[in-house]
Design an enzyme around this catalytic site. Structure first.
Site, PDB file in Angstrom:
ATOM      1  N   SER A  63       1.720 -19.431  10.859  1.00 53.40           N
ATOM      2  CA  SER A  63       1.976 -18.019  11.155  1.00 53.40           C
ATOM      3  C   SER A  63       0.987 -17.111  10.432  1.00 53.40           C
ATOM      4  O   SER A  63       0.438 -17.464   9.386  1.00 53.40           O
ATOM      5  CB  SER A  63       3.395 -17.637  10.737  1.00 53.40           C
ATOM      6  OG  SER A  63       4.346 -18.474  11.344  1.00 53.40           O
TER       7      SER A  63
HETATM    8  N1  SAH Z   1       6.362 -22.362   9.252  1.00 50.25           N
HETATM    9  C1  SAH Z   1       5.179 -22.917   9.838  1.00 50.25           C
HETATM   10  C2  SAH Z   1       4.966 -22.403  11.241  1.00 50.25           C
HETATM   11  C3  SAH Z   1       5.041 -23.539  12.154  1.00 50.25           C
HETATM   12  S1  SAH Z   1       4.960 -23.248  13.876  1.00 50.25           S
HETATM   13  C4  SAH Z   1       3.961 -22.723   8.960  1.00 50.25           C
HETATM   14  O1  SAH Z   1       4.060 -22.030   7.933  1.00 50.25           O
HETATM   15  O2  SAH Z   1       2.914 -23.308   9.256  1.00 50.25           O
HETATM   16  C5  SAH Z   1       6.518 -23.910  14.375  1.00 50.25           C
HETATM   17  C6  SAH Z   1       6.778 -25.342  14.034  1.00 50.25           C
HETATM   18  O3  SAH Z   1       8.087 -25.641  14.510  1.00 50.25           O
HETATM   19  C7  SAH Z   1       5.838 -26.358  14.697  1.00 50.25           C
HETATM   20  O4  SAH Z   1       5.282 -27.162  13.718  1.00 50.25           O
HETATM   21  C8  SAH Z   1       6.761 -27.153  15.610  1.00 50.25           C
HETATM   22  O5  SAH Z   1       6.401 -28.513  15.733  1.00 50.25           O
HETATM   23  C9  SAH Z   1       8.097 -26.985  14.911  1.00 50.25           C
HETATM   24  N2  SAH Z   1       9.258 -27.200  15.765  1.00 50.25           N
HETATM   25  C10 SAH Z   1       9.421 -26.883  17.071  1.00 50.25           C
HETATM   26  N3  SAH Z   1      10.644 -27.228  17.483  1.00 50.25           N
HETATM   27  C11 SAH Z   1      11.281 -27.781  16.423  1.00 50.25           C
HETATM   28  C12 SAH Z   1      12.580 -28.349  16.220  1.00 50.25           C
HETATM   29  N4  SAH Z   1      13.466 -28.413  17.209  1.00 50.25           N
HETATM   30  N5  SAH Z   1      12.889 -28.817  14.999  1.00 50.25           N
HETATM   31  C13 SAH Z   1      11.991 -28.765  13.979  1.00 50.25           C
HETATM   32  N6  SAH Z   1      10.757 -28.245  14.116  1.00 50.25           N
HETATM   33  C14 SAH Z   1      10.406 -27.763  15.309  1.00 50.25           C
END
Ligand code: SAH
Length: 213
Positions: A63
């Protein structure tokens, strides 16, 4: 000596974060202390402190710094909370939460991201973060209840399990809406009732349902 992007990090905090109205000094300090460039792919390091999300592989993103700070501030952390993060991704938000809270459980559905984030968080010494592989739309019952829950992927609606796993007085921060745009909601559990406050509009990658490889 290893270059640690100190000036870039300070200017990120001043211009993108404090400059846009984030006031929680603990959040500002946390954002200044976490080495964001360690959480992005090598070829992206020079862009790590730019004012935007960046790709981290598998079609996912780390993000934008401001969004990490805003969501962290919304959680109103004092330092003694247990936090659940859904969507570990790069592990950057987990590291920021690690500085702000007592204990962080972060759940990631994609195995390669789960492995990479766990490695970086270990290497940098964020010992109060546990990364779990699984579907966070079900929360993570084994660690419940949580004082705070943060979801960093877009949801069509709030998954039932999350408010259920929130402590009394707890706060859930979650982007809810369509695949293209969501409303960032701050939901507080007060005497068993949920009080919802919209914070801003935002764009996150979608929350996956069920296991992924
Ligand atoms: N907080 C992260 C942002 C990640 S983007 C950072 O600081 O980098 C969102 C993430 O959510 C992705 O890595 C994706 O694989 C994960 N994601 C999507 N659906 C999910 C689920 N059902 N359970 C756990 N993670 C999930």
């Amino acid at each position: 000596m290893k270059y640690v992007f100190l000036d870039e990090r300070r200017s990120m905090v001043e211009n993108q974060i404090r400059g846009r109205g984030i006031k929680d000094e603990r959040v500002l300090l946390a954002m200044e202390s976490v080495l964001r460039h360690e959480f992005v792919p090598k070829e992206m390091m020079r862009d790590a402190y730019c004012d935007r999300p960046l790709p981290i592989g598998e079609g996912q993103t780390i993000s934008q710094p401001y969004m990490v700070a805003l969501m962290s501030e919304c959680l109103e952390l004092c330092g003694d909370e247990k936090v659940l993060e859904v969507g570990t991704g790069s592990g950057y938000q987990s590291a920021v939460l690690s500085v702000l809270a007592r204990e962080v459980v972060s759940i990631e559905v994609r195995k390669s991201l789960f492995l990479q984030a766990g490695k970086v968080l270990d290497l940098l010494g964020y010992g109060n973060v546990r990364v779990v592989l699984g579907d966070g739309s079900l929360g993570y019952k084994e660690g419940a209840p949580y004082d705070r829950i943060i979801v960093t992927a877009a949801c069509e609606c709030v998954p039932d399990a999350l408010p259920e796993q929130l402590s009394e007085g707890g706060i859930l921060v979650i982007p809810v809406g369509s695949a293209f745009v969501q409303s960032l909601l701050k939901i507080r559990k007060v005497r068993g009732e949920f009080i919802e406050e919209p914070i801003t509009s935002c764009v996150f990658v979608p929350l996956a349902r069920g296991p992924k490889d």
